[in-house]
Enzyme design. Structure first.
Site, short mmCIF file in Angstrom:
data_model
loop_
_atom_site.label_atom_id
_atom_site.label_comp_id
_atom_site.label_asym_id
_atom_site.label_seq_id
_atom_site.Cartn_x
_atom_site.Cartn_y
_atom_site.Cartn_z
N CYS A 1 -9.94 3.41 91.35
CA CYS A 1 -10.87 2.30 92.28
C CYS A 1 -11.70 3.61 92.75
CB CYS A 1 -9.89 1.91 92.41
SG CYS A 1 -8.25 2.41 94.40
N CYS B 1 -9.09 5.51 95.03
CA CYS B 1 -8.66 7.01 94.34
C CYS B 1 -9.61 8.45 94.18
CB CYS B 1 -7.76 7.08 94.24
SG CYS B 1 -6.36 5.55 93.89
N GLU C 1 -0.79 11.59 85.70
CA GLU C 1 -0.15 12.80 86.14
C GLU C 1 -0.62 13.81 86.58
OE1 GLU C 1 2.81 12.24 86.36
OE2 GLU C 1 2.88 10.48 85.46
N HIS D 1 0.21 6.91 93.85
CA HIS D 1 0.22 5.83 93.21
C HIS D 1 0.13 4.49 93.91
CE1 HIS D 1 4.13 7.07 90.70
NE2 HIS D 1 3.62 6.93 89.72
N CYS D 2 -1.81 3.63 93.63
CA CYS D 2 -2.47 3.25 94.08
C CYS D 2 -1.67 1.77 93.95
CB CYS D 2 -3.15 3.19 93.25
SG CYS D 2 -4.80 2.67 93.71
N CYS E 1 -6.51 0.28 88.99
CA CYS E 1 -6.33 1.56 89.00
C CYS E 1 -5.85 2.54 88.17
CB CYS E 1 -6.59 2.16 90.23
SG CYS E 1 -6.62 3.70 90.61
#
Length: 333
Positions: free
Chosen positions: A258, A261, A224, A233-234, A239
């Protein structure tokens, strides 16, 4: 089960970018840092540090919530992304509502959350704000039509401990309300005495991803807060920034980023990747129940100390050590 596989070229573009200025910025990473980040080009290969995303059902997040993937270039160009500075460099954690029978163990878990958050977002300070009641927030709320549990309608940066209780979606959950129960907006008395599950190590794990049950708390919290930096969002690799629709999907996410990110957060904060990993490893290995004899003598009279469930982080510790091996920092541990 469906495995989302991206080509090496796609992942390289997502991490580095085709823009000359962003590629030049990437080239400033040390050779060892680039070697670590580029481990993500071959997810799922034997010995790989990173894994592809797997979808197990139609209810998984990516299937249920189609979104445009955010590569590094999209993140970097986002005018609304957050970059800390000298006057804005603190993350504040504030609890909303009651923890039920809160005691020394709950206080200890919350302090572990704060310290983990400070290692995860390395370079920033993390502090607590005084707890507030639900009424003080002025938020909207509802009774979920499926689970019949009370839900606070929130925006980004808020997570619920209760959601990660094993019984939250079952008929036996102690916070489940009768189907005939009606709420009235503005009447917060419904929260008085409302059931709050005890904060255990498992509950906390699920919430830090969104640490063992402590792992989940860490996972959710960092997920968050990641959104607050502008990280979406990946959809590239397994991740912590993957979306999750349910507990089983949340449990599949790793504790960390990951490479794509990770680069987003590193550019926002400016930390050294190895120093961040070392801080996380130190947190996972540190046993806060160990104090000096003098501290123990005084502490036993007033405050109880609880051992950190470090066994929950065995897999993550091994992963971090492999990352540090690549970064050439192993001899400094």
């Amino acid at each position: 089960m469906k495995v989302i596989q991206h080509s090496v070229e796609t992942l390289q573009t997502a991490l580095v970018s085709n823009r000359q200025d962003l590629a030049k910025l990437y080239s400033k990473y040390a050779k060892e840092e680039r070697r670590l980040l580029e481990e993500g080009f071959h997810p799922g290969h034997p010995g790989s540090l990173f894994q592809p995303i797997t979808l197990h059902s139609d209810s998984d997040w990516i299937n249920a919530h189609p979104e445009e993937p955010q590569d590094f270039q999209s993140f970097y160009r986002d005018p609304y992304r957050k970059t800390p500075n000298a006057s804005q460099n603190t993350i504040y954690i504030q609890t909303i509502g009651s923890f039920g029978e809160a005691g020394p163990q709950t206080d200890q878990y919350m302090e572990w959350l704060r310290e983990y958050c400070q290692a995860f977002f390395y370079g920033l300070s993390v502090k607590f704000l005084p707890a507030v009641t639900v009424a003080k927030t002025g938020c909207s709320f509802r009774v979920n039509s499926n689970s019949h549990n009370l839900q606070i309608l929130t925006g980004m940066g808020v997570f619920s401990f209760a959601r990660y209780d094993d019984n939250f979606y079952s008929r036996s959950y102690a916070g489940r309300l009768k189907k005939s129960f009606k709420t009235k907006q503005g009447d917060y008395s419904v929260f008085d005495g409302y059931y709050t599950p005890p904060i255990t190590s498992t509950l906390l794990l699920r919430s830090c991803k969104e640490i063992l049950k402590l792992n989940i708390s860490l996972q959710t919290m960092t997920h968050e807060i990641g959104h607050m930096f502008g990280i979406k969002h990946c959809q590239w690799l397994n991740c912590v920034m993957q979306g999750s629709n349910h507990l089983e999907e949340s449990d599949r996410r790793p504790l960390d980023f990951c490479p794509i990110c990770l680069r987003k957060l590193q550019v926002a904060i400016g930390f050294k990747i190895a120093e961040r990993y070392k801080a996380l490893l130190h947190w996972m290995e540190e046993d806060q129940s160990q104090t000096s004899e003098q501290e123990e003598a005084s502490a036993c009279q007033s405050v109880l100390h609880f051992p950190k469930p470090t066994e929950a982080f065995h897999t993550s510790r091994l992963w971090l050590r492999r990352c540090l091996d690549i970064l050439g920092k192993k001899d400094e541990l």
